[in-house]
Design a protein around this motif. Structure first.
Motif, mmCIF file in Angstrom:
data_model
loop_
_atom_site.group_PDB
_atom_site.id
_atom_site.type_symbol
_atom_site.label_atom_id
_atom_site.label_comp_id
_atom_site.label_asym_id
_atom_site.label_seq_id
_atom_site.Cartn_x
_atom_site.Cartn_y
_atom_site.Cartn_z
ATOM 1 N N ILE A 1 0.775 -1.059 0.078
ATOM 2 C CA ILE A 1 0.077 -0.201 0.105
ATOM 3 C C ILE A 1 0.870 1.275 0.144
ATOM 4 C CG2 ILE A 1 -1.549 1.419 1.260
ATOM 5 C CD1 ILE A 1 -2.816 -1.531 2.367
ATOM 6 N N ALA A 2 2.241 1.085 0.863
ATOM 7 C CA ALA A 2 2.844 2.501 0.835
ATOM 8 C C ALA A 2 3.422 2.686 -0.566
ATOM 9 C CB ALA A 2 3.726 2.306 1.844
ATOM 10 N N GLU A 3 3.860 1.609 -1.146
ATOM 11 C CA GLU A 3 4.637 1.724 -2.300
ATOM 12 C C GLU A 3 3.455 2.098 -3.482
ATOM 13 O OE1 GLU A 3 6.316 -2.237 -3.378
ATOM 14 O OE2 GLU A 3 8.064 -1.947 -1.971
ATOM 15 N N GLU A 4 2.284 1.678 -3.345
ATOM 16 C CA GLU A 4 1.286 2.109 -4.412
ATOM 17 C C GLU A 4 0.931 3.645 -4.423
ATOM 18 O OE1 GLU A 4 -1.521 0.410 -6.227
ATOM 19 O OE2 GLU A 4 0.075 -1.115 -6.584
ATOM 20 N N ARG A 5 1.008 4.001 -3.028
ATOM 21 C CA ARG A 5 0.658 5.486 -2.584
ATOM 22 C C ARG A 5 1.874 6.284 -3.259
ATOM 23 N NH1 ARG A 5 -1.838 5.108 3.443
ATOM 24 N NH2 ARG A 5 -3.765 4.228 2.621
ATOM 25 N N ALA A 6 3.146 5.937 -3.008
ATOM 26 C CA ALA A 6 4.244 6.534 -3.382
ATOM 27 C C ALA A 6 4.559 6.773 -4.916
ATOM 28 C CB ALA A 6 5.504 5.988 -2.937
ATOM 29 N N ARG A 7 4.000 5.677 -5.644
ATOM 30 C CA ARG A 7 4.021 5.455 -6.880
ATOM 31 C C ARG A 7 2.765 6.353 -7.690
ATOM 32 N NH1 ARG A 7 3.104 0.060 -9.732
ATOM 33 N NH2 ARG A 7 3.438 1.286 -11.571
ATOM 34 N N SER A 8 1.691 6.637 -6.953
ATOM 35 C CA SER A 8 0.675 7.262 -7.387
ATOM 36 C C SER A 8 1.197 8.908 -7.167
ATOM 37 C CB SER A 8 -0.604 7.266 -6.724
ATOM 38 O OG SER A 8 -1.237 5.936 -6.682
ATOM 39 N N GLN A 9 1.615 9.037 -6.159
ATOM 40 C CA GLN A 9 2.101 10.384 -5.752
ATOM 41 C C GLN A 9 3.224 11.034 -6.979
ATOM 42 O OE1 GLN A 9 0.795 12.978 -3.817
ATOM 43 N NE2 GLN A 9 2.297 14.348 -5.004
ATOM 44 N N ARG B 1 -6.150 7.309 -9.815
ATOM 45 C CA ARG B 1 -6.054 5.986 -10.126
ATOM 46 C C ARG B 1 -6.793 5.036 -9.450
ATOM 47 N NH1 ARG B 1 -3.413 2.149 -7.878
ATOM 48 N NH2 ARG B 1 -2.908 3.404 -5.994
ATOM 49 N N ARG B 2 -7.143 3.968 -10.064
ATOM 50 C CA ARG B 2 -7.929 2.725 -9.393
ATOM 51 C C ARG B 2 -7.362 1.593 -9.782
ATOM 52 N NH1 ARG B 2 -11.626 5.341 -5.630
ATOM 53 N NH2 ARG B 2 -11.712 7.615 -6.594
ATOM 54 N N GLY B 3 -6.664 0.903 -8.957
ATOM 55 C CA GLY B 3 -5.773 -0.304 -9.360
ATOM 56 C C GLY B 3 -4.832 0.102 -10.337
ATOM 57 N N ASP B 4 -4.758 -0.567 -11.492
ATOM 58 C CA ASP B 4 -3.916 -0.136 -12.730
ATOM 59 C C ASP B 4 -4.613 0.896 -13.697
ATOM 60 O OD1 ASP B 4 -1.821 -1.685 -11.730
ATOM 61 O OD2 ASP B 4 -2.293 -3.394 -12.607
ATOM 62 N N ILE C 1 0.410 9.083 -22.054
ATOM 63 C CA ILE C 1 1.684 9.167 -20.994
ATOM 64 C C ILE C 1 1.672 8.783 -19.748
ATOM 65 C CG2 ILE C 1 3.346 10.878 -20.217
ATOM 66 C CD1 ILE C 1 3.105 12.147 -22.999
ATOM 67 N N ALA C 2 0.433 9.256 -19.197
ATOM 68 C CA ALA C 2 0.282 8.825 -17.626
ATOM 69 C C ALA C 2 0.071 7.376 -17.580
ATOM 70 C CB ALA C 2 -1.057 9.502 -17.201
ATOM 71 N N GLN C 3 -0.750 6.760 -18.543
ATOM 72 C CA GLN C 3 -1.107 5.364 -18.286
ATOM 73 C C GLN C 3 0.366 4.735 -18.717
ATOM 74 O OE1 GLN C 3 -4.038 3.616 -17.513
ATOM 75 N NE2 GLN C 3 -2.353 2.159 -17.303
ATOM 76 N N LEU C 4 1.174 5.111 -19.761
ATOM 77 C CA LEU C 4 2.550 4.211 -19.838
ATOM 78 C C LEU C 4 3.424 4.570 -18.533
ATOM 79 C CD1 LEU C 4 2.981 5.457 -23.750
ATOM 80 C CD2 LEU C 4 2.976 3.063 -22.677
ATOM 81 N N ALA C 5 3.539 5.639 -18.210
ATOM 82 C CA ALA C 5 4.397 6.000 -16.932
ATOM 83 C C ALA C 5 3.888 5.006 -15.821
ATOM 84 C CB ALA C 5 4.240 7.487 -16.638
ATOM 85 N N TRP C 6 2.417 4.732 -15.545
ATOM 86 C CA TRP C 6 2.222 3.867 -14.547
ATOM 87 C C TRP C 6 2.407 2.478 -14.566
ATOM 88 C CZ3 TRP C 6 0.817 4.292 -9.690
ATOM 89 C CH2 TRP C 6 0.374 3.089 -9.083
ATOM 90 N N THR C 7 2.232 2.028 -15.988
ATOM 91 C CA THR C 7 2.475 0.726 -16.279
ATOM 92 C C THR C 7 4.069 0.096 -16.500
ATOM 93 O OG1 THR C 7 0.414 0.616 -17.695
ATOM 94 C CG2 THR C 7 2.058 -0.874 -18.343
#
Length: 155
Positions: free
Chosen positions: A9-17, A38-41, A76-82
Motif C-alpha cells: 500500500i505504501a509503495e502504491e501510494r508513493a507511485r501514485s504521488q 488511479r484505481r488499481g492499474d 503518457i500517464a498510463q505508460l508511466a504507470w504501467t
C-alpha cells in the motif's frame, strides 16, 4: 493486514504521488488543469473545465487541440504507470478522431496500451463527458519508450 500488505500500500501510494508529480511537471498539463485518479492499474484523467479551453465560443465547444493534448497526456500517464522507472514516453505519431463536439464541462479519458514493445508502445485513448459509451474523441498513437542508445543496441 500483514506487514507485506502495508508495504504494498505504501509503495502504491508513493507511485501514485510520483505519477501526479510527473504530470504536474508538464507545463501544458498544468495549464490545461489535468488531474489524475488511479484505481488499481487504471488511470482516469480529468480535464477540468475552464473558459480558457473554449475554442469555438459560438457553440461553445472545447478547442480540438486541447482535447488532443489531454488525450496525449492520458496516454503518457498510463505508460508511466504501467512501466515505472522508464524514461518519459515521447510521442512518435498520433491521430485523433473527433467524434462529437466537446461541450463546456469536465472531460474524462482512459488509455489502453494495445501493445507494449521494448522501444515503442501502441496506445489507444478515449475521451468522454457525461457518458463513457458516447466518446467525444479517440486517439491512436505510438510512443517511444526509450532511444536506441538507452537500449544498448545502438541500432
Amino acid at each position: 493486514m500483514n506487514g507485506r500488505n502495508r508495504i504494498d500500500i505504501a509503495e502504491e501510494r508513493a507511485r501514485s504521488q510520483a505519477l501526479r508529480d510527473l504530470i504536474g511537471r508538464i507545463p501544458y498539463a498544468r495549464f490545461l488543469g489535468i488531474t489524475i485518479d488511479r484505481r488499481g492499474d487504471e488511470i482516469t484523467t480529468t480535464l477540468n473545465f475552464d473558459e480558457k479551453l473554449i475554442g469555438n465560443p459560438v457553440l461553445p465547444a472545447l478547442h480540438g487541440g486541447v482535447i488532443g493534448a489531454f488525450m496525449e497526456v492520458t496516454a503518457i500517464a498510463q505508460l508511466a504507470w504501467t512501466m515505472p522507472g522508464a524514461p518519459l514516453p515521447k510521442p512518435i505519431d498520433i491521430s485523433v478522431d473527433y467524434l462529437r463536439s466537446g461541450r463546456p464541462m469536465d472531460t474524462f479519458a482512459r488509455a489502453i496500451i494495445a501493445k507494449p514493445g521494448r522501444r515503442v508502445a501502441n496506445v489507444r485513448v478515449e475521451a468522454w463527458q457525461d457518458e463513457r459509451a458516447r466518446p467525444i474523441a479517440a486517439l491512436h498513437g505510438h510512443f517511444l519508450l526509450r532511444r536506441d542508445e538507452e537500449s544498448g543496441t545502438g541500432a
